[in-house]
Each structure stands twice: as structure tokens, then as C-alpha cells.
Design an enzyme around this catalytic site. Sequence first.
Site, mmCIF file in Angstrom:
data_model
loop_
_atom_site.group_PDB
_atom_site.id
_atom_site.type_symbol
_atom_site.label_atom_id
_atom_site.label_comp_id
_atom_site.label_asym_id
_atom_site.label_seq_id
_atom_site.Cartn_x
_atom_site.Cartn_y
_atom_site.Cartn_z
ATOM 1 N N ASP A 237 0.865 -1.180 0.000
ATOM 2 C CA ASP A 237 0.000 0.000 0.000
ATOM 3 C C ASP A 237 0.903 1.233 0.000
ATOM 4 O O ASP A 237 1.791 1.355 0.854
ATOM 5 C CB ASP A 237 -0.907 0.004 1.226
ATOM 6 C CG ASP A 237 -1.906 1.147 1.192
ATOM 7 O OD1 ASP A 237 -3.020 0.950 0.698
ATOM 8 O OD2 ASP A 237 -1.554 2.255 1.659
ATOM 9 N N ASN A 245 -2.193 12.757 -3.727
ATOM 10 C CA ASN A 245 -3.274 13.088 -4.657
ATOM 11 C C ASN A 245 -3.838 14.477 -4.387
ATOM 12 O O ASN A 245 -4.051 15.268 -5.311
ATOM 13 C CB ASN A 245 -4.401 12.053 -4.543
ATOM 14 C CG ASN A 245 -4.384 11.047 -5.678
ATOM 15 O OD1 ASN A 245 -3.781 11.277 -6.714
ATOM 16 N ND2 ASN A 245 -5.042 9.924 -5.479
ATOM 17 N N HIS A 250 -4.702 14.256 -9.180
ATOM 18 C CA HIS A 250 -4.872 12.833 -9.496
ATOM 19 C C HIS A 250 -3.997 12.373 -10.662
ATOM 20 O O HIS A 250 -3.591 11.210 -10.703
ATOM 21 C CB HIS A 250 -6.345 12.551 -9.805
ATOM 22 C CG HIS A 250 -7.228 12.645 -8.598
ATOM 23 N ND1 HIS A 250 -7.312 11.640 -7.670
ATOM 24 C CD2 HIS A 250 -8.048 13.631 -8.155
ATOM 25 C CE1 HIS A 250 -8.159 11.980 -6.712
ATOM 26 N NE2 HIS A 250 -8.623 13.197 -6.981
ATOM 27 N N ASP A 254 -1.623 9.227 -10.516
ATOM 28 C CA ASP A 254 -1.581 8.135 -11.504
ATOM 29 C C ASP A 254 -0.148 7.829 -11.929
ATOM 30 O O ASP A 254 0.217 6.665 -12.134
ATOM 31 C CB ASP A 254 -2.406 8.509 -12.732
ATOM 32 C CG ASP A 254 -3.905 8.455 -12.463
ATOM 33 O OD1 ASP A 254 -4.299 7.908 -11.417
ATOM 34 O OD2 ASP A 254 -4.676 8.974 -13.301
ATOM 35 N N GLU A 280 -4.563 2.121 -4.438
ATOM 36 C CA GLU A 280 -3.105 2.136 -4.304
ATOM 37 C C GLU A 280 -2.567 0.862 -3.681
ATOM 38 O O GLU A 280 -1.440 0.816 -3.185
ATOM 39 C CB GLU A 280 -2.655 3.352 -3.493
ATOM 40 C CG GLU A 280 -3.063 3.336 -2.026
ATOM 41 C CD GLU A 280 -4.423 3.968 -1.762
ATOM 42 O OE1 GLU A 280 -4.638 4.409 -0.627
ATOM 43 O OE2 GLU A 280 -5.258 4.027 -2.684
#
Length: 356
Positions: A237, A245, A250, A254, A280
Site C-alpha cells: 500500500d 493526490n 490525481h 496516476d 493504491e
Amino acid sequence: MGFKRFILKHFSFDKPLNKRISLVMLMCAIIGNVLGAFESFFIELPLVAKILPVCAVVILTILLILGFKTEKTRAFNFVSIFITTSVIFPLMFFANGGFQSGMPFYLLVSSVFIVFGLKGAARIILFIIDIAEIIVLCFVYFHYPQIFPVIAPEVQAFDISASLVVAFLVMYSFAYFVRLQHEYDNRKIKELSELYKLQANTDELTNLYNRRYFKDFLKIAISTLGDTGQLHLAMFDIDDFKVINDKFGHLYGDEVLKKFAAILIEESHDNIFACRYGGEEFLILIPKKTSKQALEVVERILQKTRDRIIYDEKHSVTVSAGFITYKNNMTYDVLLQTVDANLYKAKFSGKDRVCY
């Protein structure tokens, strides 16, 4: 190069099949009429049999030129095939002495043009017209033979032989042409099937396997390697991903996911299998290694993440990991729940570490 571009432009497999067949049909008809014109001038055939092939070549050439330019495929196919099979061929039948010549072979070939060059109602209509014309021509020939020119026996033999050879070559060419198209279509279907299968089993953003595919793969791995003590699962994680983010957007998030996925892909050798589990979170399955070797893989992934994924020019992205070795006849659900619990143990004990 010009000829190659011409072929790719008009005869590419991506172009409509019936359009290409109509163009090939016209070219075959032109070549046949050119040969027929030469034959008419060198052997004793009536004057009309000499003039008609020349007129046919002119008409067919005009149609061919229009065919290369037009985008109205259905209308062009119907008109060109109708003129060729229902106008020119019957006229040639009369001019060349009917059944005394090889024209009946061409009348049969016309049905091939209709079947492959047209679709739906147009095919049925023109096929009915073609059959009706053949019946009428046969009736007229056997009931009114006097209206047909008389052809010398030696000319008949030559014309019939030549027509048979040409008709055979046309039929063979069409069969070969359709076979090539069939092979191409099958290849495209297989490629699309593989693509859809890949898309169904792959995460679009990271190009890793998705959760559904990983679940099926893990169940197979459990049934084959579960009792060997050499099947390990790690769940990752990305630490503080929501903060990244929110701070950078975002799209930047990504990019972080893709960079981490690239690290997992780099480590996915020796049967190591990675997937994006969701958001994630990522999973890797490590078979056929000892627990120590598997943990080294996980630690290496954590280190590469610190070294390679930097944000804000000074902060490293880190990941937390849970790790487990399959044992004691664990089910799929128990295995996932346990590795997930170990992951959260790592998250709440300081992050950037692996717990097992």
C-alpha cells in the site's frame, strides 16, 4: 512504390471485401475481353464478335476507374456486376455463336461474381436475373439457332478450350482470394480475442493483472504449491497516497501508481506474479522461493520505491507491505485476510516497512 501504394489503397484487407471483389471482377473481365478481341481478329469470327469485346473493354475500364474513386460501394457493386454479368456476357453469348463457343463458361462464372460481390436483396435479385437470362438464352439458342452466327469447328474447339482455361483461372483466383481473406479475418479475430482477453484481465492504468485474474491465478497456485512451503504473498500500500493526490492532483497520483507498477514489473521474473489489487494497493505472488528469498524481493521493492519515486523534489514515496507464507491449508480468503492484517500492522507501526 507507386504500385504498392495503389494496392494498399484499393486492395487492403481492411477495405470492404465485396468492393475489392468487384474491382477484381472488372479487371478479370477486362483482361478476358482483351484476349477475346485478339482472338476474334486472328480467327474467323463475325464482325460483331470483333467489335463487341473492344466496346466491352471501354465500358469496363470506365467502370473500373469509377470504382477506384467512388465511396458508394453497394451501388457500384450492383451496377458493375449487373453490367458485366447481365449485359455484356449475354451479348457476347449471341455474338460468339452461343453454345458453339466458350461463352457458357463465362455465364457460370458470373454467378461467382454475384455471390461474392453482393449482399442481401441485391444478391438475390441479380442472381434471379442471371438464372432467368441463362434460361432465356438456352431457349433462344435451341429454338432459333438461325439467329446465331455459325462458327467453324476448329474455331469452336480453340474458343471452348481457351474459355475453359480462363474460366478455371478466374474461379481459382477467386477461391484463392477468398481464402486469403478468410485467413486474414481469422487472424484478426484471434488478435482481437487476445486483446479483449488482455483488456479483461489487465489493469488499464498500470498494465498489471487485475484483481479478478489474480484471484483465479492464486487459487490455482494454492492448489499446486500450497503444501510446499514455497508460496508467498505480499500486499503493498503506497503510504500517504491521499496526501499526494490532494497536494499534486490525481494525474500526478496516476504517475506514482505507474512508476510503482513498473518496479513490480521489473521484479516479476522467476515466476513472480504482480497485480493491482485496487486503488493504491498491489499484490505479488512469489512461488518456488524460501521465505528469506521472498522477503528479500519485498525489501528490494521497498528500497527501489524510496530511490526512484520522488515528489516535491525532496520527499521519497514509500510503501508499506504485509507478507505471508502459505501454510496450514489456508483458504484463499484466509490468505488474503492475513496478508491484509499484516499490511495494516506495517502501516500503523511506522510505515515504509514489511510486517509478517
